[in-house]
Scaffold this active site. Structure first.
Site, PDB file in Angstrom:
ATOM      1  N   HIS A 291       0.851  -1.190   0.000  1.00  0.00           N
ATOM      2  CA  HIS A 291       0.000   0.000   0.000  1.00  0.00           C
ATOM      3  C   HIS A 291       0.891   1.245   0.000  1.00  0.00           C
ATOM      4  O   HIS A 291       1.662   1.433   0.929  1.00  0.00           O
ATOM      5  CB  HIS A 291      -0.880  -0.025   1.244  1.00  0.00           C
ATOM      6  CG  HIS A 291      -1.783   1.162   1.357  1.00  0.00           C
ATOM      7  ND1 HIS A 291      -2.937   1.280   0.623  1.00  0.00           N
ATOM      8  CD2 HIS A 291      -1.686   2.293   2.093  1.00  0.00           C
ATOM      9  CE1 HIS A 291      -3.524   2.428   0.910  1.00  0.00           C
ATOM     10  NE2 HIS A 291      -2.792   3.065   1.802  1.00  0.00           N
ATOM     11  N   ASP A 293       0.732   5.230  -0.079  1.00  0.00           N
ATOM     12  CA  ASP A 293      -0.072   6.455  -0.041  1.00  0.00           C
ATOM     13  C   ASP A 293       0.495   7.439  -1.058  1.00  0.00           C
ATOM     14  O   ASP A 293       1.678   7.754  -1.033  1.00  0.00           O
ATOM     15  CB  ASP A 293      -0.058   7.032   1.375  1.00  0.00           C
ATOM     16  CG  ASP A 293      -0.868   6.162   2.326  1.00  0.00           C
ATOM     17  OD1 ASP A 293      -2.050   5.940   2.035  1.00  0.00           O
ATOM     18  OD2 ASP A 293      -0.315   5.688   3.334  1.00  0.00           O
ATOM     19  N   ASP A 403      -7.798   1.382   2.546  1.00  0.00           N
ATOM     20  CA  ASP A 403      -7.344   2.276   3.614  1.00  0.00           C
ATOM     21  C   ASP A 403      -8.123   3.584   3.677  1.00  0.00           C
ATOM     22  O   ASP A 403      -7.613   4.587   4.152  1.00  0.00           O
ATOM     23  CB  ASP A 403      -5.841   2.566   3.395  1.00  0.00           C
ATOM     24  CG  ASP A 403      -5.219   3.275   4.585  1.00  0.00           C
ATOM     25  OD1 ASP A 403      -5.638   2.999   5.708  1.00  0.00           O
ATOM     26  OD2 ASP A 403      -4.325   4.118   4.385  1.00  0.00           O
ATOM     27  N   HIS A 608      -6.664   9.558  -0.420  1.00  0.00           N
ATOM     28  CA  HIS A 608      -7.262   9.411   0.914  1.00  0.00           C
ATOM     29  C   HIS A 608      -6.447   9.941   2.098  1.00  0.00           C
ATOM     30  O   HIS A 608      -6.822   9.682   3.249  1.00  0.00           O
ATOM     31  CB  HIS A 608      -7.693   7.956   1.148  1.00  0.00           C
ATOM     32  CG  HIS A 608      -6.564   6.968   1.225  1.00  0.00           C
ATOM     33  ND1 HIS A 608      -6.299   6.067   0.231  1.00  0.00           N
ATOM     34  CD2 HIS A 608      -5.650   6.727   2.178  1.00  0.00           C
ATOM     35  CE1 HIS A 608      -5.271   5.313   0.569  1.00  0.00           C
ATOM     36  NE2 HIS A 608      -4.849   5.695   1.754  1.00  0.00           N
TER      37      HIS A 608
HETATM   38 ZN    ZN Z   1      -3.315   4.790   2.901  1.00  0.00          ZN
END
Ligand code: ZN
Length: 1065
Positions: A291, A293, A403, A608
Site C-alpha cells: 500500500h 499512499d 485504507d 485518501h
Molecule cells: Zn493509505
C-alpha cells in the site's frame, strides 16, 4: 525421537537457538552471516532536489564513513560505495548489506534494480548467489537516500536506491585502490543510494560485504514456524506439541558449526509441514501487496520514488519466485513510474502480461470514499479503467480501497457502471465503537446495486506471512459457516518495499499443514471467484459503510475541501460550455487533453490522505497549487468556450446599449439576483431569468415582484423579509425567528437562537488531524463575545444584507454578512474567519422547530438518512457525519435545510442541525487551517418535502453561480441546450465522449428517490442517442427513440444514466 519433558523449557530452548540477542556466539542465528568486509570506499553527494540518476552520477562525491550523519530533512544524499570481494569467498552467496534509517535504491546499467529499507526488512542486495572465480570481484555501489516521516512519524526512515552504469563502472574501476586482497580482474558495480534525512540526521549503521549462509537461513525459517505453531496453537493442542517436539529434536541434531548436520534437521521439519489438512480446512488466498499512499507524510514527488523503489524490489522477487503475485492499485502511480522509470515500467508490463503483477482497483488513485462528488467518483474510475485498458489491455474487475475512511452508499452503483462487481477493503476493522458484523457479504447501495465485498479477516493489508496472522485470519472471520476462503495481503507498504523472500518462504512451508489454514499464493480473481461460488448464504449490508473513526477528516484542511468543491464546479462548467460550443460550431476544438490533465490533478488531490486533510504541510502546498492551476487554466478554457458559443452575441453592434450575457450551466431555469458591471467599474444588482443549460442577454432587468425589506428595531435587532421568508436577527447575528411568510410557519423554536456559533475542545486520543472524539461534545462553549454589533449593510430592494463581527476563542475573529435576495427562499451567510486556534472545533448550530428521528444528507448522486438520536451504539457512533451540499430535517409538510458551498462535516442531533466549520489540529501539519477562511452556508425553511421544495436545485444554484459577460450586442432570444421534464431528475454532466469527438456524453440521475419517467429535451443537433455505461461503452444494441418531446428516460430511485449523443455533422 526424544520427546521434551517440559513444554516451556523446550520452547524457550528453541527460542534461544533462534535468538538475535542471546547466545549468538553459539546459536543458529549467529551463523546466518559468515565473513564480512567493509567497503573499499564510501563517498557521497548531497542535494535538496530529487534529481535523476544521470545527473547525480555527474556530481562530485566527497568521502563519507559509516556512522556519519546526513541532513537536513528532505535533502537527498547520493552515495558511491566501492566494494571488493575477497577471492576466498569463491562459491559463496555474497550480499551487500546496507542498514540505515530510510529507503533507498540500487541501480545497474542506469536502471533501478533493488530497493533497500530497514523498516521493510530489505537490507541486503544480493551481489551473487554463488561467487565464481571468473566473476568480477570489485564493485562500485551508488546510493541516494533521504529522510522520510513514516507511519508514526516520530522517527526517521531512510530509503536507499541504487544504480549502476557503465560509464561509472569504468571510471570507478580505474580510480579504485588495488590491493593484494582483490582479484586480478576487478569489476565495478556502481550503486547509487539516495538518502533523505528526517528531523534528525540518519546515519548509515552498516555498509559491508557479507557471506550469506542460505542453509542456515532455511533452517531458521523452519524453526521459526515450528516455534510459532508450538506457541500459538497452545500447549493443550496436539499439533503444538508435535511441532515443539520436532523443533527440540532439530536443535539436538543440529551442530551449528557443521552444515552437514543441517539436512537431517530440515527433514524433521519437512515431516511436520507435509502432514496435510482435512477437506474442511479454511483456504487463505495470499497476494503480495504494498500500500503506497500517493502523498501523506511525504510529498507527491517522493511517492514517485517510493513506487519505483518498491516495485523494482517486487520485480526482483518475481524473477526468483515465479509464483509470486502482487496486487497493485492506483493508475496514477503506474503513470508516474511509466514516465519517470520507463525501463522498470517495461519489466512491470512483462509481469503484468504473465499475470503476476496485477493491476487492481480501477481508479486513478485510492480516493477518499466520502467527499468526492458523484461525478468525481465516476472520473476516478473513468481515468483509471481507461488507463489500465490502454496500458495492459484490460479493465480491473475489482474495486480496491483498503485504507479509506468510509465508503459512500453510492459506490456499488458506480462500481457496477464501471464493469466492477467485487470490492475489497478492510478499514472498517478500525471502527472505534462497533465491530462490523461481516468479512464477506453483499453490499447494497442506495439504488439497490449489489457488489460482493470482502474484508481480509486478518484486518490488515500488510501481513508478513506469519503463523499468528494465519490463525487470526481463520479465527476472526465473521462468516465462517458461509464461506471458506479469505484474502491475505502480505508486504510492507508506504516505502517498505512490499513482500519479502522470507514471507514467501514461510508460506511455502504452510501451504497445507495440518493445524494451520491452507495457504496458496493467489489472485484477486481466484479469491472472488471462490467466494462467488459460496455466495448463496451471504448476508447483505444495505447503505453506507460508515467508519466510526477519523470523522474529523470531513473538516480538517478547509482550503483543500474548498478547492475540491470549487474545482469540481469549474470542471463541470468548462465541460458543459465546451460541449455546447462544440455542438454549435464544429470548428471549436473541445479541450480534451487539457481537461484530462486538470481532472487528473483534481482526482490526485482526492487521494485518501489529501482531501481528508491528514497530510503534512508540503502536501497541502502542492494540493493548493494544483487547485490554483485548475482555477487558472479552467478560467481560460471557460472563456474560450463562451467566446465560441456566444460569438455573435459578444460582437459589439453600434448603437446598442450595454447589456449582459448571462450563462446558466445548470439544467433548470433560474431566476436570481446577480451583480453586473456598470459604467466606471460600478456594480449594479439585477434580477434575471436564464433558461436551463443556456443563456440570455439581459438588457432591461426584471422588476422584482416583491422587494427585500430590512428594518432595524429599537433593541438593535434587525428584521429582513422578501415576501417568501422573514428573518429576525439579534445584535450577535443570531436568528431568533425564521418564518415562511405564506404559511406563517416558524422555523426557530421558542427561546432558541439559530446561526449560533459554538467552540469545542478538540483533543483526540491519537490521530490529531483525523479524529474528533465523542467527548468533545461535552466541552461546548457558545461564541458570545461581540466585536461589532449587527448593522444594515444593504437596505433592501433586490438585496438586503446585514453584518456583524464576533471574537472566537482567544484570538480568532469572525465576520459575517447575512444576505437576503428578492425571490430567494433561503438566507445566505457569507462568512470570513481569521482562525488562530489550537485544538478547537468551530461549528454553527441551527435548532429548528422540526421533529423527526431521521435527518437527510446529500451524498453522491443522491441522499440518505441517518438518525437524529443516540439510541444504540450504531446511532451515537455517528455523532459527526458527512454530507455534500445540503442536509435537511423534515417532518410531514415542513422542514429546514442547511446548504453550504464548501463544507462536508455535519450532524443532526435531536432538533439541532450543525455544520462543522473549522478545526485546528497540529499534526501532521502544525500550521493546518491557520489563517483566513471564507465560506458560505444558507438556511432554507420549506413547506412539503425537501424534494418538492426544490432543495436539491437550490443547493446546486448556491454552489454554481450564474456567469456574466458584459456585451453590447443586438437583442437576442434566450437559448437552452438541454432541459429535463421532471424535477426528480438532474442532468449532472455534459461532456465530449472520450473516444468519439463529435459525440456528447450526458449523465443524469434520479435525485428524489422515486420511480419516474423523464424527458430529456435538447436543441442540439442530435442524430442518435445510445445508452452507455459510466465508461461510455454502449449498453445493448438499442437506440433511444428521438421523439417530439425529446428522449424518454425511465428512472428508478437514485439510478444514474449515461447517454451517448451522436451529433449531426
Ligand atoms: Zn493509505
Amino acid at each position: 525421537m526424544a520427546a521434551p519433558k517440559h513444554w516451556r523449557t523446550a520452547l524457550e530452548r528453541v527460542e534461544k537457538f533462534l535468538s538475535e540477542t542471546y547466545f549468538t556466539d553459539c546459536n543458529l542465528r549467529g551463523r546466518l552471516f559468515g565473513d564480512r568486509c567493509p567497503p573499499a570506499s564510501l563517498s557521497y553527494f548531497q542535494t535538496p532536489r530529487r534529481i535523476p540518476y544521470d545527473e547525480a552520477v555527474r556530481q562530485e562525491f566527497k568521502l563519507a564513513q559509516v556512522g556519519d550523519s546526513f541532513g537536513p530533512t528532505w535533502e537527498t544524499c547520493w552515495f558511491k560505495v566501492e566494494l571488493s570481494i575477497p577471492p576466498a569467498w569463491a562459491g559463496r552467496e555474497v550480499h551487500f548489506v546496507w542498514e540505515s534509517d530510510g529507503e533507498g535504491m540500487v541501480w545497474r546499467d542506469a536502471q533501478p534494480v533493488q530497493g533497500l529499507t530497514k523498516e521493510g526488512e530489505k537490507t541486503s542486495y544480493i551481489l551473487t548467489s554463488s561467487m565464481k572465480e571468473t566473476e568480477p570481484h570489485r564493485w562500485v555501489v551508488w546510493g541516494a537516500w533521504h529522510c522520510l516521516k513514516p507511519r508514526g512519524w516520530d522517527h526517521t526512515s531512510l530509503s536507499v536506491s541504487w544504480s549502476s552504469e557503465k560509464l561509472f563502472r569504468d571510471s570507478a574501476c580505474s580510480s579504485g585502490p588495488t590491493t593484494g586482497r582483490r582479484m586480478d580482474f576487478p569489476i565495478c558495480l556502481p550503486v547509487i543510494c539516495c538518502l533523505m534525512v528526517c528531523c534528525w540526521s540518519p546515519q548509515p549503521h552498516t555498509a559491508e560485504l557479507v557471506v550469506f549462509n542460505r542453509d542456515v537461513y532455511e533452517l531458521l525459517v523452519d524453526l521459526e514456524i515450528l516455534l510459532d505453531m508450538a506457541q500459538l496453537l497452545g500447549e493443550e493442542n496436539q499439533r503444538s506439541s508435535q511441532a515443539l517436539c520436532a523443533a527440540n529434536q532439530m536443535v539436538n541434531v543440529c551442530d551449528v558449526t557443521d552444515p552437514s548436520t543441517f539436512p537431517a534437521a530440515r527433514a524433521l521439519a519437512a515431516a511436520i509441514f507435509s502432514q496435510r489438512n482435512g477437506e474442511s480446512q479454511h483456504s487463505i488466498h495470499a497476494m503480495g501487496h504494498c500500500h503506497i499512499d500517493s502523498a501523506w507524510l511525504w510529498p507527491y514527488e517522493e511517492t514517485i520514488r517510493k513506487c519505483a523503489r518498491s516495485w523494482v524490489t517486487v520485480v526482483r522477487l518475481m524473477e526468483r519466485n515465479p509464483e509470486l503475485t502482487f496486487a497493485c492499485s492506483q493508475a496514477q502511480q503506474f503513470e508516474w513510474v511509466r514516465s519517470w522509470y520507463p525501463g522498470l515500467y517495461e519489466q512491470i508490463q512483462d509481469f503484468v502480461a504473465k499475470g503476476q503483477f496485477i493491476p487492481v482497483g480501477g481508479t486513478w488513485v485510492e480516493m477518499d470514499g466520502n467527499l468526492p462528488s458523484g461525478e468525481s467518483m465516476v472520473r476516478q474510475f473513468l481515468q483509471g479503467q481507461r488507463f489500465f485498458q490502454q496500458q495492459f489491455g484490460r479493465v480491473c474487475s475489482e474495486f480496491w480501497l483498503p485504507d479509506t475512511f468510509g465508503y459512500s452508499a453510492q459506490l456499488p452503483q458506480l462500481m457496477q457502471g464501471c464493469g466492477i462487481r467485487r470490492f475489497l477493503t478492510q478499514k472498517l476493522s478500525w471502527n472505534l465503537v462497533n465491530s462490523f458484523p461481516h468479512h464477506t457479504f453483499f453490499w447494497e447501495g442506495i439504488d439497490g446495486s449489489r457488489v460482493l465485498t470482502h474484508f481480509p479477516p486478518g484486518d490488515s493489508y500488510g501481513m508478513h506471512g506469519r503463523v499468528e496472522e494465519m490463525l487470526k485470519t481463520v479465527k476472526n472471520n465473521k462468516d465462517k459457516g458461509r464461506v471458506n476462503h479469505s484474502a491475505f495481503l502480505f508486504g510492507f507498504g508506504d516505502g517498505g518495499g512490499g513482500p519479502t523472500q522470507k514471507m514467501l518462504d514461510r508460506m511455502k512451508r504452510m501451504s497445507d499443514t495440518d493445524g494451520l489454514p491452507r495457504v496458496q499464493i493467489s489472485t484477486p480473481d481466484q479469491l472472488f471467484s471462490a467466494l462467488e461460488k459460496e455466495s448463496s448464504q451471504l448476508y447483505t449490508w444495505v447503505g453506507e459503510l460508515f467508519l466510526e473513526l477519523h470523522n474529523g477528516t470531513y473538516t480538517s484542511q478547509a482550503q483543500i475541501k474548498k478547492g475540491n468543491r470549487e474545482c469540481e464546479r469549474i470542471l463541470h462548467d468548462v465541460e458543459v460550455l465546451s460541449a455546447l460550443a462544440m455542438a454549435q460550431d464544429c470548428g471549436f476544438q473541445y479541450p480534451a487533453s487539457q481537461l484530462q490533465r486538470l481532472w487528473r490533478l483534481l482526482l490526485l488531490n482526492q487521494f485518501h490522505d489529501v482531501l481528508p486533510g491528514s497530510c503534512i504541510q508540503l502536501v497541502v502546498e502542492d494540493a493548493l497549487e494544483y487547485y490554483a492551476e485548475i482555477r487558472r487554466v479552467g478560467a481560460g478554457l471557460q472563456q474560450e468556450a463562451v467566446q465560441s458559443l456566444c460569438r455573435e452575441l459578444l460582437e459589439p453592434e453600434a448603437g446598442n446599449a450595454g447589456s449582459t450575457l448571462v450563462l446558466n450551466t445548470l439544467p433548470w431555469e433560474r431566476t436570481e439576483v446577480i451583480s453586473r458591471a456598470g459604467a466606471a467599474g460600478t456594480e449594479t444588482l439585477v434580477l434575471v431569468t436564464v433558461p436551463s443549460m443556456g443563456y440570455a442577454v439581459v438588457r432591461e432587468p426584471l422588476l422584482s415582484p416583491q422587494p427585500v425589506v430590512v428594518r432595524k428595531r429599537e433593541d438593535g435587532s434587525i428584521a429582513m423579509e422578501n415576501g417568501v421568508i422573514a428573518a429576525c436577527l439579534d445584535v450577535m447575528g443570531r436568528l431568533t425567528s425564521l418564518q415562511l411568510l405564506d404559511s406563517q410557519r416558524e422555523s426557530v423554536p421558542d427561546g432558541c437562537c439559530a446561526n449560533q456559533f459554538a467552540l469545542f475542545d478538540d483533543v483526540p486520543l491519537y490521530w490529531d488531524a483525523w479524529d474528533v472524539m465523542d467527548y468533545y461534545l461535552e466541552t461546548r462553549k457558545p461564541v458570545t463575545t461581540l466585536l461589532k454589533p449587527l448593522e444594515i449593510t444593504l437596505a433592501g430592494g433586490l438585496r438586503g444584507s446585514v453584518s456583524f463581527s464576533l471574537q472566537i476563542g482567544k484570538s480568532s475573529t469572525l465576520t459575517q454578512e447575512i444576505i437576503l435576495d428578492a425571490t430567494c427562499p433561503y438566507l445566505r451567510f457569507l462568512t470570513q474567519v481569521e482562525w488562530k486556534e489550537a485544538h478547537k472545533f468551530l461549528k454553527v448550530e441551527f435548532p429548528v422547530q422540526v421533529r423527526s428521528t431521521n435527518a437527510t444528507y446529500e451524498i453522491q448522486f443522491g441522499h440518505l438518512q441517518r438518525p437524529t438520536h443516540w439510541n444504540t451504539s450504531w446511532d451515537w457512533a455517528r455523532f459527526e457525519v458527512w454530507a455534500h451540499k445540503w442536509l435537511d430535517l423534515s417532518e410531514h409538510g415542513f422542514g429546514v435545510t442547511l446548504l453550504n458551498d464548501c463544507k462536508y462535516g455535519a450532524s443532526a442531533h435531536g432538533n439541532i442541525l450543525s455544520l462543522s466549520l473549522l478545526r485546528a489540529p497540529k499534526s501532521p501539519d502544525a500550521t493546518a487551517d491557520m489563517g483566513h477562511h471564507q465560506f458560505t452556508y444558507a438556511v432554507m425553511p420549506h413547506l412539503g418535502s425537501f424534494q418538492d421544495a426544490g432543495v436539491i436545485q437550490h443547493a446546486y444554484s448556491l454552489n454554481c453561480p450564474l456567469h456574466t459577460v458584459p456585451t453590447r450586442s443586438a437583442p437576442s432570444p434566450p437559448w437552452s441546450a438541454f432541459s429535463v421534464s421532471s424535477p426528480a431528475v438532474v442532468l449532472e454532466t455534459v461532456k465530449q465522449a472520450e473516444d468519439r469527438p463529435g459525440a456528447i456524453v450526458v449523465r443524469l440521475y434520479e435525485a428524489h428517490g422515486s420511480t419516474v419517467i423523464a424527458w430529456l429535451q435538447t436543441s442540439l443537433p442530435v442524430e442518435e442517442a445510445i445508452l452507455c455505461d459510466l465508461l461510455e461503452r454502449p449498453v445493448g444494441a438499442e437506440r433511444l427513440q428521438l421523439e417530439q418531446q425529446g428522449l424518454r428516460l425511465s428512472f428508478t430511485p437514485f439510478r444514474v444514466l449515461s447517454l451517448l449523443l451522436i451529433l449531426r455533422q
